[in-house]
Enzyme design. Structure first.
Site, mmCIF file in Angstrom:
data_model
loop_
_atom_site.group_PDB
_atom_site.id
_atom_site.type_symbol
_atom_site.label_atom_id
_atom_site.label_comp_id
_atom_site.label_asym_id
_atom_site.label_seq_id
_atom_site.Cartn_x
_atom_site.Cartn_y
_atom_site.Cartn_z
ATOM 1 N N LYS A 139 0.836 -1.206 0.000
ATOM 2 C CA LYS A 139 0.000 0.000 0.000
ATOM 3 C C LYS A 139 0.868 1.252 0.000
ATOM 4 C CE LYS A 139 -3.870 -2.217 2.313
ATOM 5 N NZ LYS A 139 -4.435 -2.622 3.593
ATOM 6 N N GLN A 170 -4.999 -1.321 9.583
ATOM 7 C CA GLN A 170 -4.950 -2.670 9.009
ATOM 8 C C GLN A 170 -5.602 -3.683 9.939
ATOM 9 O OE1 GLN A 170 -3.805 -3.407 5.927
ATOM 10 N NE2 GLN A 170 -4.170 -5.583 6.158
ATOM 11 N N ASP A 196 -11.299 3.099 3.921
ATOM 12 C CA ASP A 196 -11.733 1.700 3.878
ATOM 13 C C ASP A 196 -13.246 1.604 3.688
ATOM 14 O OD1 ASP A 196 -9.904 -0.444 4.018
ATOM 15 O OD2 ASP A 196 -9.462 -0.034 6.134
HETATM 16 N N1 GUN Z 1 -7.116 -6.593 6.028
HETATM 17 C C1 GUN Z 1 -7.404 -7.323 4.944
HETATM 18 N N2 GUN Z 1 -8.048 -6.583 4.022
HETATM 19 C C2 GUN Z 1 -8.181 -5.347 4.556
HETATM 20 C C3 GUN Z 1 -8.754 -4.132 4.083
HETATM 21 O O1 GUN Z 1 -9.301 -4.024 2.983
HETATM 22 N N3 GUN Z 1 -8.665 -3.075 4.934
HETATM 23 C C4 GUN Z 1 -8.081 -3.159 6.152
HETATM 24 N N4 GUN Z 1 -8.059 -2.062 6.930
HETATM 25 N N5 GUN Z 1 -7.543 -4.272 6.623
HETATM 26 C C5 GUN Z 1 -7.589 -5.355 5.822
#
Ligand code: GUN
Length: 291
Positions: free
Chosen positions: A54, A98, A121
């Protein structure tokens, strides 16, 4: 029929290039560089890889990336304080915490603390509510990426029967909302659905988001259907190694489908691209700049 393979890698690369142009334009017109903060608590190896990817993609799109790596012993109060700091920081347009979080932290309390305008998100109840009632907001990345993949092979979605297998807040439910907003007839199926294969066989658009390796086989797929595989499962392979497989058994499903996403290289790359899209969108919305 042998399915057309939907190239998520290419579609995501095209989207990221378009976002990078949008970032340049925003900078030129408004002297604003979008900033994304990613918070990682603990040392989960998969999460570490996601967070690294990311950060890299954020910088490549011309945005500012802020990473907060915290020890697994971080308390909920400490994490909430960091979220509040990021909420108040004007250089931050998007905040992503996350998941999964360590067990001693209530994930809902943390997600609820993120300001809805910075919730890239799309997990905040305000944004979930906006999506449910058709108001503009920030939409979860994996479902919006999946919609782009579906539209890349079939622009006319009205009246199609979409079956979503899985009812998570992160994928299944928002996926159902987006398909409904696109005028599909939507079924959200799950582990308690009676005769799941028969339900899946009714789908013009079949979305598998259950987290069970290769659960959906070719005999679950209607001839010519669009199959979107959201699963990313690590399973044992030859010589003590592991490999990634989806929730769909690719070969048998591809023999029936009209179009299908591979794993890896399907939905996965779209999620990060849509996160960048949300960050650019949040940067504009927060300042009242036209999208
Ligand atoms: N963990 C796995 N996929 C995601 C996501 O799309 N967002 C977040 N914040 N954590 C994740």
């Amino acid at each position: 029929m042998t399915a057309r393979q939907i190239d998520g890698k290419q579609i995501a690369a095209d989207l990221r290039a378009a976002i990078a142009l949008g970032v340049d334009e925003l900078e030129e017109a408004h002297r604003v560089t979008p900033g994304l903060a990613v918070v990682l608590v603990g040392e989960d190896p998969a999460s570490q890889v996601y967070v690294r990817n990311k950060g890299k993609a954020t910088l490549e799109a011309g945005m500012k990336s802020f990473e907060h790596k915290l020890p697994a012993t971080t308390t909920q109060a400490e994490l909430l304080e960091i979220v509040q700091r990021l909420n108040a920081d004007d250089s931050i347009d998007g905040i992503l915490v996350q998941l999964p979080l360590p067990k001693h932290i209530d994930a809902s309390a943390v997600l609820d603390a993120i300001h809805p305008d910075k919730d890239v998100d799309g997990f905040h109840p305000i944004n979930a509510g906006r999506l449910a009632i058709g108001r503009p907001g920030l939409v979860p990345c994996t479902p919006s990426g999946s919609m782009r993949l579906i539209r890349s092979v079939e622009p006319k979605l009205a009246g199609k029967h979409a079956v979503v297998i899985g009812r998570s807040n992160i994928v299944g439910k928002p996926m159902g909302q987006l398909l409904l907003a696109a005028d599909c007839t939507v079924t959200i199926a799950h582990s308690k659905t009676a005769d799941l294969p028969a339900m899946a066989r009714q789908a013009d658009i079949l979305i598998a988001a259950v987290g069970r390796p290769e659960m959906v086989t070719g005999d679950w797929v209607k001839q010519g259907a669009i199959v979107i595989d959201v699963g990313i499962n690590r399973v044992p392979a030859a010589e003590g190694k592991t490999k990634l497989v989806g929730d769909v058994q690719y070969a048998s499903a591809a023999a029936k489908a009209g179009a299908i996403t591979p794993v890896p290289g399907g939905v996965g790359p779209m999620t990060i691209a849509c996160l960048l899209e949300n960050t650019l969108r949040a940067a504009k919305l927060r300042r009242g700049i036209k999208l």
